[in-house]
Design an enzyme around this catalytic site. Structure first.
Site, mmCIF file in Angstrom:
data_model
loop_
_atom_site.group_PDB
_atom_site.id
_atom_site.type_symbol
_atom_site.label_atom_id
_atom_site.label_comp_id
_atom_site.label_asym_id
_atom_site.label_seq_id
_atom_site.Cartn_x
_atom_site.Cartn_y
_atom_site.Cartn_z
ATOM 1 N N ASP A 193 2.844 5.409 -6.903
ATOM 2 C CA ASP A 193 4.107 5.260 -6.176
ATOM 3 C C ASP A 193 5.320 5.120 -7.079
ATOM 4 O O ASP A 193 6.450 5.168 -6.606
ATOM 5 C CB ASP A 193 4.037 4.031 -5.262
ATOM 6 N N HIS A 232 -2.553 -2.222 -9.815
ATOM 7 C CA HIS A 232 -3.496 -1.606 -8.885
ATOM 8 C C HIS A 232 -4.783 -2.415 -8.896
ATOM 9 O O HIS A 232 -5.178 -2.919 -9.942
ATOM 10 C CB HIS A 232 -3.788 -0.150 -9.312
ATOM 11 N N HIS A 236 0.877 -1.182 0.000
ATOM 12 C CA HIS A 236 0.000 0.000 0.000
ATOM 13 C C HIS A 236 0.912 1.228 0.000
ATOM 14 O O HIS A 236 1.660 1.440 -0.947
ATOM 15 C CB HIS A 236 -0.914 -0.115 1.221
HETATM 16 N N1 CMC Z 1 4.508 -7.059 -10.424
HETATM 17 C C1 CMC Z 1 4.349 -8.253 -11.043
HETATM 18 N N2 CMC Z 1 3.168 -8.877 -11.200
HETATM 19 C C2 CMC Z 1 2.087 -8.263 -10.691
HETATM 20 C C3 CMC Z 1 2.172 -7.010 -10.039
HETATM 21 C C4 CMC Z 1 3.441 -6.418 -9.920
HETATM 22 N N3 CMC Z 1 3.570 -5.236 -9.307
HETATM 23 N N4 CMC Z 1 0.943 -6.642 -9.629
HETATM 24 C C5 CMC Z 1 0.114 -7.614 -10.014
HETATM 25 N N5 CMC Z 1 0.805 -8.595 -10.657
HETATM 26 C C6 CMC Z 1 0.251 -9.804 -11.271
HETATM 27 C C7 CMC Z 1 -0.134 -10.816 -10.222
HETATM 28 O O1 CMC Z 1 0.939 -11.686 -9.929
HETATM 29 C C8 CMC Z 1 -1.284 -11.517 -10.900
HETATM 30 O O2 CMC Z 1 -0.746 -12.402 -11.870
HETATM 31 P P1 CMC Z 1 -1.442 -13.837 -12.142
HETATM 32 O O3 CMC Z 1 -2.811 -13.495 -12.678
HETATM 33 O O4 CMC Z 1 -0.551 -14.495 -13.116
HETATM 34 O O5 CMC Z 1 -1.502 -14.509 -10.809
HETATM 35 C C9 CMC Z 1 -1.986 -10.413 -11.675
HETATM 36 O O6 CMC Z 1 -0.965 -9.445 -11.923
HETATM 37 C C10 CMC Z 1 -3.127 -9.775 -10.912
HETATM 38 O O7 CMC Z 1 -2.601 -9.239 -9.697
HETATM 39 P P2 CMC Z 1 -3.309 -9.322 -8.297
HETATM 40 O O8 CMC Z 1 -2.271 -9.673 -7.255
HETATM 41 O O9 CMC Z 1 -4.513 -10.215 -8.359
HETATM 42 O O10 CMC Z 1 -3.791 -7.858 -8.114
HETATM 43 P P3 CMC Z 1 -4.310 -7.191 -6.790
HETATM 44 O O11 CMC Z 1 -5.412 -6.291 -7.176
HETATM 45 O O12 CMC Z 1 -4.620 -8.210 -5.743
HETATM 46 O O13 CMC Z 1 -3.041 -6.390 -6.261
HETATM 47 C C11 CMC Z 1 -1.501 -4.645 -5.905
HETATM 48 C C12 CMC Z 1 -2.890 -5.015 -6.423
HETATM 49 C C13 CMC Z 1 -1.344 -3.124 -5.942
HETATM 50 C C14 CMC Z 1 -1.364 -5.104 -4.417
HETATM 51 C C15 CMC Z 1 -0.435 -5.343 -6.777
HETATM 52 O O14 CMC Z 1 -0.563 -4.905 -8.111
HETATM 53 C C16 CMC Z 1 0.977 -5.100 -6.261
HETATM 54 O O15 CMC Z 1 1.425 -5.808 -5.356
HETATM 55 N N6 CMC Z 1 1.696 -4.061 -6.792
HETATM 56 C C17 CMC Z 1 3.013 -3.720 -6.309
HETATM 57 C C18 CMC Z 1 2.892 -2.911 -5.028
HETATM 58 C C19 CMC Z 1 2.452 -1.493 -5.325
HETATM 59 O O16 CMC Z 1 2.955 -0.829 -6.199
HETATM 60 N N7 CMC Z 1 1.493 -1.014 -4.500
HETATM 61 C C20 CMC Z 1 0.999 0.352 -4.596
HETATM 62 C C21 CMC Z 1 -0.418 0.402 -5.005
HETATM 63 S S1 CMC Z 1 -0.923 2.087 -5.443
HETATM 64 C C22 CMC Z 1 -0.869 2.946 -3.985
HETATM 65 C C23 CMC Z 1 -1.997 2.603 -3.104
HETATM 66 O O17 CMC Z 1 -3.116 3.092 -3.366
HETATM 67 O O18 CMC Z 1 -1.773 1.866 -2.139
#
Ligand code: CMC
Length: 438
Positions: free
Chosen positions: A363, A307, A268
């Site tokens: 970010d 995201h 986050h």
């Molecule tokens: N790098 C590599 N792969 C990713 C990433 C990433 N940053 N984000 C998502 N994926 C992949 C994930 O592995 C999944 O792949 P598969 O379908 O093959 O399993 C697919 O994309 C869907 O991802 P998800 O984990 O289901 O997505 P989510 O909505 O649960 O997670 C997130 C959202 C923000 C936690 C995630 O994208 C992430 O961990 N990003 C990196 C951390 C980050 O930058 N966070 C800041 C968010 S913006 C500020 C805020 O509002 O907090």
């Protein structure tokens, strides 16, 4: 059959139900009538991580994640970033409309009057270890403020809520700057109420031996823009924490500490810090393909990408990228920018990221700007938390005054052991005790 309804057939009983649809949702409680017999509790929904559940009705922030649109109270984030100030945006979020000149003056005066911290808070800071993470200090100190302002517990008194809003918005920059200076052994710099909100924050962070600190107007404005962009983002993890804790009628200082604790996590608000660490690990442009390979192999994440809601370029990231150019005119270019730009270019051409709709989020570039402005990496989550206080407080109050809201209390699907009798210790078989770990 009403047009705006959903017809559900329960194949267990053959009964047919009509559920009203409003705002593209059905009410989860309408499912409770769907029972196999009178003793059945009724149908529930299962939604880990709230992927498809609206927890509230809100009039504050709108996001269209597919189109990359973000509005505060209807105003596009791009227009606010260009024309507004952080305190005006805070007013907009909290009160619902833009202030007149007179109201804005009263609002700014109200906040500015509360920037000083009680001296006991300064002494309290002295209890932290010298290398304490400023976000840990921030969470603890905001929570400690509730013990100084006990009237904040009068949450149904509008005047008490207003003063608490002023206090929180006014004092978080002071806490943040004190935490930073404490961690580097610098004497604290007291607020200068002649300066703007962001100018004063820069003063409390970076004032040296000069009699009066004069913030660089470009950096002061860039911080203003960054604060506007971070002020609210509807029902994300930390805002949900704020609303959930607030639903127990906890005072806002303590609830803000809970929200900030959620924001601390690297998925986050801690992501901006993680992005900088990642860019440093990559080190140079020629190492990017290898890093991308590791991301695709699932070994690491591309921090600052992806995201839950945006499946398009995060509009905040677009504005931040522009702000970076203005900041670098003053500070000189952060060498990590070239790595970030190349990383973005390669990722946005790669099918792994394209097919998953992974774009840079807020970010990805914010940390590069903060670093160029002189903020240490550990301060990045704090810089996210400070302006978000305005959003958290607005969301908290909206939830508090919503007659439909009650104490938040999700259900669970219990998959554990059935009822069983206590076994005296001498009769326990190793197999019955579960894990081998103590
Ligand atoms: N790098 C590599 N792969 C990713 C990433 C990433 N940053 N984000 C998502 N994926 C992949 C994930 O592995 C999944 O792949 P598969 O379908 O093959 O399993 C697919 O994309 C869907 O991802 P998800 O984990 O289901 O997505 P989510 O909505 O649960 O997670 C997130 C959202 C923000 C936690 C995630 O994208 C992430 O961990 N990003 C990196 C951390 C980050 O930058 N966070 C800041 C968010 S913006 C500020 C805020 O509002 O907090």
């Amino acid at each position: 059959m009403p047009e705006n309804s959903l017809t559900v057939t329960d194949n267990r009983t053959g009964k047919v139900y009509s559920l009203p649809i409003e705002h593209g949702t059905i009410r989860a409680m309408d499912l409770r009538q769907i029972k196999t017999d009178p003793h059945d509790f009724g149908l529930l929904t299962y939604d880990p991580a709230f992927m498809n559940t609206c927890s509230c009705q809100s009039r504050i922030t709108f996001i269209d994640g597919d189109a990359g649109i973000l509005l505060y109270r209807g105003y596009p984030i791009e227009q606010l970033a260009e024309h507004s100030t952080f305190l005006e945006t805070a007013y907009l979020l909290y009160r619902g409309s833009l202030p007149t000149r007179e109201k804005l003056k009263m609002w700014v005066d109200g906040v500015t009057r509360h920037t000083i911290l009680h001296e006991n808070i300064r002494r309290f800071l002295g209890g932290f270890h010298y290398d304490a993470h400023p976000m840990g200090i921030f969470v603890a100190t905001v929570s400690a403020l509730s013990t100084f302002y006990q009237e904040s517990k009068q949450i149904f008194d509008p005047e008490a809520r207003r003063i608490t809003f002023y206090r929180l918005v006014a004092k978080v920059p002071t806490i943040a700057a004190f935490a930073y200076r404490y961690s580097i052994g610098m004497p604290i710099a007291y607020p200068d109420n002649e300066l703007s909100y962001t100018g004063n924050f820069l003063n409390m962070m970076f004032k040296g031996t000069e009699p009066r600190y004069r913030p660089d107007p470009v950096l002061e404005r860039a911080l203003e823009v960054l604060f506007i962009l971070h002020a609210d983002h509807e029902q994300n993890c930390s805002t949900s924490a704020m609303r959930v804790v607030g639903s127990a009628h906890t005072d806002p200082f303590t609830a803000i500490a809970a929200a900030a604790a959620a924001l601390y996590g690297p998925l986050h608000g801690g992501a901006n810090e993680a992005v900088l660490k990642m860019l440093n690990v990559i080190g140079s442009k020629d190492k990017i393909p290898e890093y991308i390979r590791r991301v695709k192999a699932g070994e690491v994440k591309l921090m600052g990408f992806g995201h839950r809601v945006y499946k398009n370029y995060d509009p905040r990231a677009r504005i931040i990228k522009r702000t970076a150019d203005e900041v670098f005119e003053v500070t000189g270019k952060n060498p990590l920018l070239d790595i970030a730009l190349e990383l973005e270019r390669i990722a946005l051409e790669d099918d792994y990221f394209v097919s998953r709709k992974l774009y840079p989020n807020v970010d990805f570039y914010s940390g590069i700007i903060y670093q160029a402005m002189g903020f240490p990496t550990e301060m990045f989550p704090v810089l996210f938390a400070m302006p978000r206080v305005a959003g958290w407080m607005s969301q908290w109050e909206e939830g508090l005054l919503d007659p439909e809201q009650k104490i938040a209390r999700p259900r669970q699907i219990y998959l554990g052991a059935e009822r069983r009798d206590y076994v005296p210790i001498e009769q326990r078989e190793p197999a019955l005790t579960g894990s081998m770990l103590p």
